[in-house]
Motif scaffolding. Structure first.
Motif, PDB file in Angstrom:
ATOM      1  N   ARG A  80       0.811  -1.219   0.000  1.00 12.91           N
ATOM      2  CA  ARG A  80       0.000   0.000   0.000  1.00 12.91           C
ATOM      3  C   ARG A  80       0.846   1.271   0.000  1.00 12.91           C
ATOM      4  N   SER A  81       2.143   1.177   0.138  1.00  7.71           N
ATOM      5  CA  SER A  81       3.012   2.344   0.190  1.00  7.71           C
ATOM      6  C   SER A  81       2.786   3.244  -1.019  1.00  7.71           C
ATOM      7  N   GLY A  82       2.659   4.545  -0.758  1.00  4.95           N
ATOM      8  CA  GLY A  82       2.455   5.516  -1.822  1.00  4.95           C
ATOM      9  C   GLY A  82       1.066   6.110  -1.850  1.00  4.95           C
ATOM     10  N   GLY A  83       0.116   5.455  -1.204  1.00  8.57           N
ATOM     11  CA  GLY A  83      -1.238   5.998  -1.145  1.00  8.57           C
ATOM     12  C   GLY A  83      -1.266   7.254  -0.290  1.00  8.57           C
ATOM     13  N   CYS A  84      -2.081   8.221  -0.672  1.00  4.55           N
ATOM     14  CA  CYS A  84      -2.142   9.492   0.062  1.00  4.55           C
ATOM     15  C   CYS A  84      -2.500   9.301   1.538  1.00  4.55           C
ATOM     16  N   GLN A  85      -3.278   8.267   1.827  1.00  7.34           N
ATOM     17  CA  GLN A  85      -3.686   8.044   3.214  1.00  7.34           C
ATOM     18  C   GLN A  85      -2.496   7.769   4.136  1.00  7.34           C
ATOM     19  N   TYR A  86      -1.316   7.479   3.561  1.00  6.66           N
ATOM     20  CA  TYR A  86      -0.122   7.215   4.360  1.00  6.66           C
ATOM     21  C   TYR A  86       0.845   8.389   4.367  1.00  6.66           C
ATOM     22  N   CYS A  87       0.421   9.509   3.810  1.00  4.29           N
ATOM     23  CA  CYS A  87       1.257  10.708   3.731  1.00  4.29           C
ATOM     24  C   CYS A  87       0.991  11.596   4.952  1.00  4.29           C
ATOM     25  N   ASN A  88       2.021  12.262   5.431  1.00  2.00           N
ATOM     26  CA  ASN A  88       1.869  13.159   6.591  1.00  2.00           C
ATOM     27  C   ASN A  88       0.989  14.362   6.280  1.00  2.00           C
ATOM     28  N   SER A  89       0.800  14.664   5.010  1.00  3.07           N
ATOM     29  CA  SER A  89      -0.029  15.819   4.641  1.00  3.07           C
ATOM     30  C   SER A  89      -1.494  15.449   4.428  1.00  3.07           C
ATOM     31  N   TYR A  90      -1.839  14.198   4.605  1.00  2.00           N
ATOM     32  CA  TYR A  90      -3.219  13.748   4.408  1.00  2.00           C
ATOM     33  C   TYR A  90      -4.030  14.002   5.677  1.00  2.00           C
ATOM     34  N   SER A  92      -7.193  12.897   7.433  1.00  3.30           N
ATOM     35  CA  SER A  92      -8.181  11.816   7.379  1.00  3.30           C
ATOM     36  C   SER A  92      -9.586  12.300   7.766  1.00  3.30           C
ATOM     37  N   TRP A  93      -9.657  13.384   8.501  1.00  3.63           N
ATOM     38  CA  TRP A  93     -10.961  13.922   8.906  1.00  3.63           C
ATOM     39  C   TRP A  93     -11.725  14.455   7.689  1.00  3.63           C
ATOM     40  N   THR A  94     -11.007  15.144   6.801  1.00  3.91           N
ATOM     41  CA  THR A  94     -11.639  15.738   5.620  1.00  3.91           C
ATOM     42  C   THR A  94     -11.332  14.967   4.334  1.00  3.91           C
ATOM     43  N   SER A  95     -10.526  13.925   4.433  1.00  3.97           N
ATOM     44  CA  SER A  95     -10.077  13.140   3.267  1.00  3.97           C
ATOM     45  C   SER A  95      -9.469  14.043   2.202  1.00  3.97           C
ATOM     46  N   SER A  96      -8.611  14.952   2.646  1.00  7.11           N
ATOM     47  CA  SER A  96      -7.987  15.890   1.712  1.00  7.11           C
ATOM     48  C   SER A  96      -6.508  16.061   2.052  1.00  7.11           C
ATOM     49  N   SER A 102      -4.267  16.959  -5.107  1.00  5.70           N
ATOM     50  CA  SER A 102      -5.373  16.016  -5.250  1.00  5.70           C
ATOM     51  C   SER A 102      -5.018  14.726  -4.517  1.00  5.70           C
ATOM     52  N   VAL A 103      -6.031  14.030  -4.042  1.00  4.78           N
ATOM     53  CA  VAL A 103      -5.838  12.813  -3.257  1.00  4.78           C
ATOM     54  C   VAL A 103      -5.922  11.602  -4.180  1.00  4.78           C
ATOM     55  N   ASN A 104      -4.970  10.688  -4.014  1.00  2.31           N
ATOM     56  CA  ASN A 104      -4.882   9.489  -4.829  1.00  2.31           C
ATOM     57  C   ASN A 104      -4.512   8.338  -3.906  1.00  2.31           C
ATOM     58  N   TYR A 105      -5.357   7.344  -3.816  1.00  2.00           N
ATOM     59  CA  TYR A 105      -5.134   6.242  -2.875  1.00  2.00           C
ATOM     60  C   TYR A 105      -4.338   5.079  -3.471  1.00  2.00           C
TER      61      TYR A 105
END
Length: 170
Positions: A80-90, A92-96, A102-105
């Motif tokens: 799963r490495s590389g998905g935005c959900q694992y980035c420090n700038s993601y 999760s509350w707003t999914s942004s 832009s968000v890319n999972y």
């Protein structure tokens, strides 16, 4: 216009580094007849970069590649490495993205496979195993290109299968 002359190698670099190293060893040796220019020799994004900037760097290397080589191992399809959900700038509350990107999972591997298919690259899938098991292959390239095993078993030992890899690449 960019000329596509390089070979791009994608893999789960944590679990299948041995296969990547073997492929590069064959390419760098004067005794083997593999001969390709590795797209990863181009400038790379730093490890502390955002996932989206790393994907942009991968995209630039794919843009100059004519051949896409994916090494499939035990975990390739589930990495799963590389998905935005694992980035420090993601967020999760707003999914942004807090930086406005832009968000890319998609994982790095999914991104690389999708782009290789989209760009019409020659696709070679090498399995870090003695058999081709397409259930471990990402869906984007599962039924595209040439699929071969990188190893064989003989007299109680596992060996690298240079000839199968060479035939698949050329």
């Amino acid at each position: 216009m960019t000329y596509r002359t390089k070979t791009y190698i994608a893999a789960d670099w944590d679990s299948d580094k041995d296969a990547v190293d073997q492929l590069r060893k064959w390419n760098d040796s004067n005794h083997w007849s593999l001969s390709f220019t590795d797209a990863h020799d181009l400038a790379q994004a730093r490890d502390e970069s955002l996932n989206c900037s790393i994907k942009a760097s991968l995209g630039k290397r794919l843009d100059v590649s004519k051949t896409f080589v994916l090494i499939v191992g035990e975990n390739t399809k589930t990495v799963r490495s590389g998905g935005c959900q694992y980035c420090n700038s993601y967020n999760s509350w707003t999914s942004s993205c807090m930086r406005g990107h832009s968000v890319n999972y998609r994982s790095y591997i999914e991104y690389e496979c999708d782009k290789a298919v989209q760009d019409g690259l020659k696709i070679v899938v090498l399995y870090n195993a003695t058999i081709v098991n397409k259930t471990k292959c990402p869906d984007a390239v599962k039924n595209i290109g040439t699929h071969v095993a990188m190893r064989y078993y003989k007299e109680g030992k596992y060996y690298w299968d240079y000839q199968s890899v060479k035939d698949a690449l050329y």
